[in-house]
Enzyme design. Structure first.
Site, PDB file in Angstrom:
ATOM      1  N   LYS A  84      48.686  85.786  17.918  1.00 56.70           N
ATOM      2  CA  LYS A  84      47.845  85.455  18.943  1.00 56.70           C
ATOM      3  C   LYS A  84      47.509  86.957  19.493  1.00 56.70           C
ATOM      4  CE  LYS A  84      48.132  81.101  19.622  1.00 56.70           C
ATOM      5  NZ  LYS A  84      46.946  80.415  19.408  1.00 56.70           N
ATOM      6  N   TYR A 129      53.794  84.144  14.549  1.00 59.76           N
ATOM      7  CA  TYR A 129      53.140  83.262  15.319  1.00 59.76           C
ATOM      8  C   TYR A 129      52.653  84.068  16.580  1.00 59.76           C
ATOM      9  CZ  TYR A 129      51.825  80.250  19.113  1.00 59.76           C
ATOM     10  OH  TYR A 129      50.953  79.869  20.215  1.00 59.76           O
ATOM     11  N   SER A 141      48.821  83.059  24.703  1.00 59.50           N
ATOM     12  CA  SER A 141      50.237  82.736  25.022  1.00 59.50           C
ATOM     13  C   SER A 141      50.824  83.801  25.718  1.00 59.50           C
ATOM     14  CB  SER A 141      50.885  82.453  23.987  1.00 59.50           C
ATOM     15  OG  SER A 141      52.268  82.223  23.821  1.00 59.50           O
TER      16      SER A 141
HETATM   17  P1  NAD Z   1      49.104  71.175  18.727  1.00 62.49           P
HETATM   18  O1  NAD Z   1      49.703  71.491  17.273  1.00 62.49           O
HETATM   19  O2  NAD Z   1      49.448  69.856  19.456  1.00 62.49           O
HETATM   20  O3  NAD Z   1      47.645  71.332  18.391  1.00 62.49           O
HETATM   21  C1  NAD Z   1      46.746  72.124  17.798  1.00 62.49           C
HETATM   22  C2  NAD Z   1      45.794  70.990  17.003  1.00 62.49           C
HETATM   23  O4  NAD Z   1      44.987  72.099  16.115  1.00 62.49           O
HETATM   24  C3  NAD Z   1      46.500  70.182  16.124  1.00 62.49           C
HETATM   25  O5  NAD Z   1      45.995  68.759  16.355  1.00 62.49           O
HETATM   26  C4  NAD Z   1      46.339  70.389  14.553  1.00 62.49           C
HETATM   27  O6  NAD Z   1      46.069  69.243  13.722  1.00 62.49           O
HETATM   28  C5  NAD Z   1      45.165  71.285  14.630  1.00 62.49           C
HETATM   29  N1  NAD Z   1      45.064  72.301  13.574  1.00 62.49           N
HETATM   30  C6  NAD Z   1      45.847  73.295  13.292  1.00 62.49           C
HETATM   31  N2  NAD Z   1      45.311  73.990  12.341  1.00 62.49           N
HETATM   32  C7  NAD Z   1      43.927  73.738  12.216  1.00 62.49           C
HETATM   33  C8  NAD Z   1      42.865  73.883  11.239  1.00 62.49           C
HETATM   34  N3  NAD Z   1      42.897  75.005  10.259  1.00 62.49           N
HETATM   35  N4  NAD Z   1      41.397  73.418  11.358  1.00 62.49           N
HETATM   36  C9  NAD Z   1      41.674  72.275  12.313  1.00 62.49           C
HETATM   37  N5  NAD Z   1      42.520  71.741  13.081  1.00 62.49           N
HETATM   38  C10 NAD Z   1      43.728  72.568  13.116  1.00 62.49           C
HETATM   39  O7  NAD Z   1      49.204  72.452  19.705  1.00 62.49           O
HETATM   40  P2  NAD Z   1      49.064  72.459  21.342  1.00 62.49           P
HETATM   41  O8  NAD Z   1      50.689  72.637  21.896  1.00 62.49           O
HETATM   42  O9  NAD Z   1      48.003  71.646  21.705  1.00 62.49           O
HETATM   43  O10 NAD Z   1      48.598  74.155  21.254  1.00 62.49           O
HETATM   44  C11 NAD Z   1      47.107  74.261  21.330  1.00 62.49           C
HETATM   45  C12 NAD Z   1      47.071  75.703  21.460  1.00 62.49           C
HETATM   46  O11 NAD Z   1      47.526  76.325  22.330  1.00 62.49           O
HETATM   47  C13 NAD Z   1      47.332  76.398  20.097  1.00 62.49           C
HETATM   48  O12 NAD Z   1      46.609  77.540  19.717  1.00 62.49           O
HETATM   49  C14 NAD Z   1      48.660  77.182  20.524  1.00 62.49           C
HETATM   50  O13 NAD Z   1      48.994  78.172  19.695  1.00 62.49           O
HETATM   51  C15 NAD Z   1      48.351  77.423  21.831  1.00 62.49           C
HETATM   52  N6  NAD Z   1      49.451  77.504  22.896  1.00 62.49           N
HETATM   53  C16 NAD Z   1      50.328  76.383  22.964  1.00 62.49           C
HETATM   54  C17 NAD Z   1      51.415  76.654  23.786  1.00 62.49           C
HETATM   55  C18 NAD Z   1      52.498  75.482  23.946  1.00 62.49           C
HETATM   56  O14 NAD Z   1      53.701  75.882  24.088  1.00 62.49           O
HETATM   57  N7  NAD Z   1      52.213  74.224  23.445  1.00 62.49           N
HETATM   58  C19 NAD Z   1      51.817  77.719  24.447  1.00 62.49           C
HETATM   59  C20 NAD Z   1      50.895  78.504  24.382  1.00 62.49           C
HETATM   60  C21 NAD Z   1      49.708  78.691  23.706  1.00 62.49           C
HETATM   61  C1  WQD Z   2      62.379  77.012  26.496  1.00 66.70           C
HETATM   62  C2  WQD Z   2      63.645  77.282  26.914  1.00 66.70           C
HETATM   63  C3  WQD Z   2      65.040  77.735  25.006  1.00 66.70           C
HETATM   64  C4  WQD Z   2      65.163  73.994  23.279  1.00 66.70           C
HETATM   65  C5  WQD Z   2      57.764  78.864  22.867  1.00 66.70           C
HETATM   66  C6  WQD Z   2      57.191  79.916  21.972  1.00 66.70           C
HETATM   67  C7  WQD Z   2      55.946  80.399  22.967  1.00 66.70           C
HETATM   68  C8  WQD Z   2      55.389  79.474  23.565  1.00 66.70           C
HETATM   69  C9  WQD Z   2      56.058  78.353  24.219  1.00 66.70           C
HETATM   70  C10 WQD Z   2      53.295  79.088  22.106  1.00 66.70           C
HETATM   71  C11 WQD Z   2      64.415  78.330  25.932  1.00 66.70           C
HETATM   72  C12 WQD Z   2      65.577  76.418  25.809  1.00 66.70           C
HETATM   73  C13 WQD Z   2      64.973  75.219  24.181  1.00 66.70           C
HETATM   74  C14 WQD Z   2      66.546  73.377  23.017  1.00 66.70           C
HETATM   75  C15 WQD Z   2      67.163  74.941  24.820  1.00 66.70           C
HETATM   76  N1  WQD Z   2      54.454  78.697  22.459  1.00 66.70           N
HETATM   77  N2  WQD Z   2      65.689  75.484  24.607  1.00 66.70           N
HETATM   78  N3  WQD Z   2      67.240  73.961  24.001  1.00 66.70           N
HETATM   79  O1  WQD Z   2      60.762  79.520  23.870  1.00 66.70           O
HETATM   80  O2  WQD Z   2      59.744  79.404  25.949  1.00 66.70           O
HETATM   81  O3  WQD Z   2      58.523  79.153  23.824  1.00 66.70           O
HETATM   82  O4  WQD Z   2      56.919  77.757  23.192  1.00 66.70           O
HETATM   83  O5  WQD Z   2      52.541  80.097  22.355  1.00 66.70           O
HETATM   84  O6  WQD Z   2      55.431  81.419  21.967  1.00 66.70           O
HETATM   85  O7  WQD Z   2      58.145  80.696  21.531  1.00 66.70           O
HETATM   86  O8  WQD Z   2      59.780  77.681  24.621  1.00 66.70           O
HETATM   87  O9  WQD Z   2      60.504  75.028  24.964  1.00 66.70           O
HETATM   88  O10 WQD Z   2      61.116  76.468  22.907  1.00 66.70           O
HETATM   89  O11 WQD Z   2      62.318  77.143  25.115  1.00 66.70           O
HETATM   90  O12 WQD Z   2      68.068  75.603  25.324  1.00 66.70           O
HETATM   91  O13 WQD Z   2      66.836  72.605  22.244  1.00 66.70           O
HETATM   92  O14 WQD Z   2      64.517  76.162  26.636  1.00 66.70           O
HETATM   93  O15 WQD Z   2      66.372  78.596  24.713  1.00 66.70           O
HETATM   94  O16 WQD Z   2      65.194  79.154  27.092  1.00 66.70           O
HETATM   95  P1  WQD Z   2      59.875  79.185  24.769  1.00 66.70           P
HETATM   96  P2  WQD Z   2      60.634  76.498  24.251  1.00 66.70           P
END
Ligand code: NAD
Ligand code: WQD
Length: 345
Positions: free
Chosen positions: A157, A153, A128
């Site tokens: 990562k 969290y 991330s």
């Molecule tokens: P998500 O929660 O939709 O998907 C994660 C999946 O993993 C879920 O289906 C959950 O049931 C499963 N899971 C969690 N723990 C588990 C375990 N111990 N064993 C088996 N399954 C398990 O999340 P997402 O948004 O699809 O994110 C996927 C990956 O990308 C994650 O590693 C997350 O940290 C990373 N990521 C997400 C974002 C974002 O903003 N969505 C940003 C950066 C990184």
């Molecule tokens: C985006 C912007 C909020 C909700 C998070 C995790 C990061 C990564 C992505 C996984 C910010 C604003 C949000 C609301 C708002 N995940 N906001 N009102 O903060 O960039 O990152 O998700 O790795 O680790 O921290 O994403 O979607 O929460 O927020 O004004 O109700 O929207 O302040 O500026 P963020 P977000």
């Protein structure tokens, strides 16, 4: 020719499900492992509708080494792994740090331990942009310093990236591609799959679409006094299907031994920063809905502005984000409308 088999952990989740679709469309056989802690097995129907193929699904917790070992024995000849499974709610991780450390670290360690035993040589890892913290300058590239994590969290990562590096450095016969996602948003254009947050959404886009459809009364915009053109925070919002496609390219690169280093890192973003208020206005334009929002105080721990320099992914992977922010927000809205149609939300 026999299809290559990819194990996708977290494959019923948001990014995982979109990636399974792209993998199947590209001719891969997919085995999903998910414990359904943050997703629903109905997602498999959506994937099947889009691709015409139902992926193998195993309800397994990646922390369960015995169950994972049995899985590798059952599905012989897994060619590569994409590891999405993790807990991802930043706020919850502050409340329940041990849950986050255990879930996110042990899962990866189990997979890494099993890879050499079952001749699996490559793993793509979901990291991330959170590892960069508040950037000193934007756009930010892969060589920027890693800043101290602001949540358990985020720390998982960082530690996971280090675990992969240390394991490879120890001589383990594996390679890895670490993908640092910026802010994934939107849904598949068919609206058969999308993001389905459990409870009150923490992320901006589901909160916007749920407010648009009146599941939520009002969106709070966290701050308009930042040092940005309109005072709201800036992010790099990346379309989830674009993001999914990068995984297919990364997998291919590993399987064809094209990687230049045993551990490669890529930023996955558009390279364009969009503010929270700008995104709201895009939503209003594509949905035709006036959004009920109000400016409130800053949210603790928020980054002011961050967007990617995606040159390395563009040039080395040959991947580029293609979808416009308008089409992406339209896909998010279409998905929200579909959830309403199905009576889910
Ligand atoms: P998500 O929660 O939709 O998907 C994660 C999946 O993993 C879920 O289906 C959950 O049931 C499963 N899971 C969690 N723990 C588990 C375990 N111990 N064993 C088996 N399954 C398990 O999340 P997402 O948004 O699809 O994110 C996927 C990956 O990308 C994650 O590693 C997350 O940290 C990373 N990521 C997400 C974002 C974002 O903003 N969505 C940003 C950066 C990184
Ligand atoms: C985006 C912007 C909020 C909700 C998070 C995790 C990061 C990564 C992505 C996984 C910010 C604003 C949000 C609301 C708002 N995940 N906001 N009102 O903060 O960039 O990152 O998700 O790795 O680790 O921290 O994403 O979607 O929460 O927020 O004004 O109700 O929207 O302040 O500026 P963020 P977000």
């Amino acid at each position: 020719m026999k299809k290559k088999k990819i194990l996708v952990t977290g494959g019923t989740g948001y990014i995982g499900s979109h990636t399974v679709v792209e993998l199947q469309n590209a001719g891969y056989e997919v085995v999903i492992v998910d414990n359904l802690s943050n997703s629903n097995a109905d997602v498999l129907e959506g994937i099947t509708k889009i691709t015409g193929t139902r992926p193998f699904f195993e309800k397994i917790d990646c922390n369960d080494l015995t169950a994972l070992t049995a899985l590798f024995k059952k599905h012989r000849h897994i060619d590569g792994i994409i590891h999405f499974a993790a807990s991802k709610a930043v706020g919850e991780s502050v409340q329940k740090p041990l849950l986050y450390y255990r879930n996110n670290l042990v899962s990866l360690m189990n997979l890494l331990e099993l890879m050499p035993q079952f001749d699996v040589s490559g793993i793509v890892f979901s990291s991330s942009c959170t590892v960069y913290g508040e950037p000193d300058e934007n756009p930010i590239d892969e060589n920027a310093p890693i800043k101290p994590a602001t949540s358990p969290y985020g720390n998982t990562k960082q530690i996971n990236e280090e675990i992969i590096r240390d394991y490879v450095h120890s001589g383990a016969p594996i390679k890895s591609i670490i993908l640092r996602y910026f802010n994934p948003i939107g849904a598949h254009s068919s609206a058969e799959i999308g993001e389905l947050p459990i409870g009150v959404p923490q992320n901006l886009v589901p909160y916007i679409t749920q407010t648009g459809i009146k599941v939520r009364k009002q969106l709070s915009v966290f701050g308009d006094d930042y040092d940005t053109p309109d005072g709201s925070c800036i992010r790099d919002f990346i379309n989830v299907v674009d993001l999914a496609k990068a995984h297919v390219i990364a997998v291919e690169r590993m399987l064809k031994n094209k990687t230049e280093e045993a551990v490669e890192i890529f930023n996955l973003g558009t390279g364009v920063g969009v503010s929270v208020l700008e995104l709201i206005h895009v939503f209003e334009k594509v949905s035709g809905e006036k959004l009920n929002y109000k400016i409130v105080g800053r949210r603790e721990g928020d980054i002011e502005k961050i967007w990617a320099n995606p040159d390395k992914a563009n040039n080395v992977l040959g991947w580029k984000a293609e979808e416009s922010i308008e089409d992406t927000m339209e896909s998010a809205w279409k998905w929200q409308l579909k959830l309403r149609e199905k009576g889910i939300m």
